[in-house]
Write a protein that holds these residues in place. Structure first.
Motif, PDB file in Angstrom:
ATOM      1  N   UNK A 152     -52.918  42.904 -27.571  1.00 31.15           N
ATOM      2  CA  UNK A 152     -52.658  43.858 -28.649  1.00 31.15           C
ATOM      3  C   UNK A 152     -51.186  43.922 -29.023  1.00 31.15           C
ATOM      4  N   UNK A 153     -50.320  43.795 -28.020  1.00 22.34           N
ATOM      5  CA  UNK A 153     -48.877  43.925 -28.274  1.00 22.34           C
ATOM      6  C   UNK A 153     -48.133  43.102 -27.223  1.00 22.34           C
ATOM      7  N   UNK A 154     -47.681  41.927 -27.626  1.00 25.70           N
ATOM      8  CA  UNK A 154     -47.074  40.985 -26.683  1.00 25.70           C
ATOM      9  C   UNK A 154     -45.838  41.550 -25.986  1.00 25.70           C
ATOM     10  N   UNK A 155     -45.185  42.512 -26.622  1.00 25.66           N
ATOM     11  CA  UNK A 155     -43.968  43.084 -26.044  1.00 25.66           C
ATOM     12  C   UNK A 155     -44.218  44.460 -25.422  1.00 25.66           C
TER      13      UNK A 155
ATOM     14  N   UNK B 151     -44.635  45.156 -22.377  1.00 24.87           N
ATOM     15  CA  UNK B 151     -44.010  45.287 -21.070  1.00 24.87           C
ATOM     16  C   UNK B 151     -44.928  44.963 -19.909  1.00 24.87           C
ATOM     17  N   UNK B 152     -46.093  44.391 -20.192  1.00 28.99           N
ATOM     18  CA  UNK B 152     -47.051  44.128 -19.129  1.00 28.99           C
ATOM     19  C   UNK B 152     -47.066  42.706 -18.605  1.00 28.99           C
ATOM     20  N   UNK B 153     -46.198  41.838 -19.118  1.00 25.22           N
ATOM     21  CA  UNK B 153     -46.225  40.427 -18.707  1.00 25.22           C
ATOM     22  C   UNK B 153     -45.947  40.273 -17.215  1.00 25.22           C
ATOM     23  N   UNK B 154     -44.907  40.918 -16.733  1.00 20.21           N
ATOM     24  CA  UNK B 154     -44.570  40.803 -15.316  1.00 20.21           C
ATOM     25  C   UNK B 154     -45.653  41.437 -14.451  1.00 20.21           C
TER      26      UNK B 154
END
Length: 235
Positions: free
Chosen positions: A210-213, A215-218
Motif C-alpha cells: 500500500x505504501x512502500x515508504x 517504514x516496514x521494510x526492515x
C-alpha cells in the motif's frame, strides 16, 4: 457533581427515547437529552482550551468521559443513526483517553449508520478510526510497551470497506504486523512463534504494498530471518 444511579438511569432512558424517535441522517438537535449533552460538551471544551499540555488534555478527557456514558449507552441501544455530534466527539475522546475498546464500540455504530464527523475534524470517520488506533499501537511499541492486537483487528474489520488514503491503511497494517512480531521472544521460542511471525509477515507485506515508504521494510526483513531460523530448527 457525579450523578446518582437513578439519575444516570433516567439520562440513559431519555437518550434512548430521543435516539429512537429521530430518523437516520436527521440531526439529534431539538431533543432535550441531546441539547443537555451539547451544553455540557461546550463547557468541557472551555475547560480543555485552558490546558496546553496534550497529556493534560487526555487526562481531563478521561475524567470527563463518564459524564457521557449514560447518554452514549442509550443512543447505542436504541439509535436509528441520527447525526450526533456528542456521540462522534465522545468516540474521539475515548481514543484520546486510551479507551480503544470503548471508542470502537461507538465507531461500530457510527460507521454502520454513516454518521459524519463534525466540521472541525478534517478526516472521514473510517480514516480517523483506523489512524487513531494504528498510531496508538505504534506509539506504544516505540515506547517499549505492548498493544492488544485484537483492538487493531477490530479497527481493521470495522473500516475494511471505508475509503481512506493508502498511507493510512498501510499504517494500520504496519501496526498489526509490528504487534504480531512483538509477540515473539527470540530468547524464549515456542511453537506459537511461527504463526505470529506469519501473521506479522502478512500484514507487513500488505503495508509495503500500500505504501512502500511506510517504514516496514526492515521489520519484514527481520521477520523473514526469524521464520527461516524457525524452519531450520524444525528440520
Amino acid at each position: 457533581m457525579a450523578l446518582s444511579l437513578a439519575q444516570r438511569t433516567q439520562q440513559r432512558k431519555r437518550a434512548a427515547a430521543a435516539a429512537a424517535a429521530t430518523p437516520q441522517n436527521q440531526p439529534m438537535a431539538g431533543s432535550g437529552a441531546y441539547e443537555l449533552q451539547m451544553a455540557q460538551l461546550h463547557q468541557h471544551y472551555q475547560q480543555l482550551k485552558g490546558i496546553q499540555s496534550g497529556q493534560g488534555k487526555e487526562e481531563l478527557k478521561a475524567k470527563l468521559l463518564p459524564d457521557y456514558a449514560p447518554y452514549v449507552a442509550g443512543v447505542l441501544a436504541s439509535g436509528q443513526g441520527a447525526q450526533d455530534e456528542v456521540l462522534t466527539t465522545v468516540m474521539v475522546w475515548r481514543f484520546d483517553a486510551g479507551d480503544y475498546q470503548g471508542g470502537l464500540e461507538i465507531a461500530a455504530y457510527v460507521l454502520e449508520h454513516g454518521l459524519t464527523m463534525p466540521d472541525r475534524f478534517a478526516r472521514t470517520t473510517g480514516c480517523l478510526v483506523a489512524e487513531e488506533v494504528a498510531e496508538a499501537a505504534l506509539k506504544a511499541l516505540k515506547a517499549g510497551g505492548t498493544f492488544d492486537i485484537s483492538v487493531l483487528a477490530e479497527a481493521d474489520r470495522l473500516t475494511a470497506g471505508e475509503d481512506m488514503p493508502d498511507e493510512v491503511r498501510a499504517k494500520l497494517m504496519l501496526a498489526m504486523g509490528r504487534v504480531a512480531a512483538a509477540q515473539v521472544d527470540p530468547d524464549k521460542p515456542n511453537p506459537a512463534d511461527v504463526h505470529s511471525l506469519e501473521v506479522a509477515r502478512h500484514f507487513l507485506t500488505r503495508a509495503l504494498e500500500l505504501h512502500a515508504k511506510c517504514g516496514g521494510k526492515r521489520d519484514l526483513e527481520l521477520v523473514d530471518r526469524q521464520l527461516k531460523k524457525h524452519v531450520g530448527q524444525s528440520d
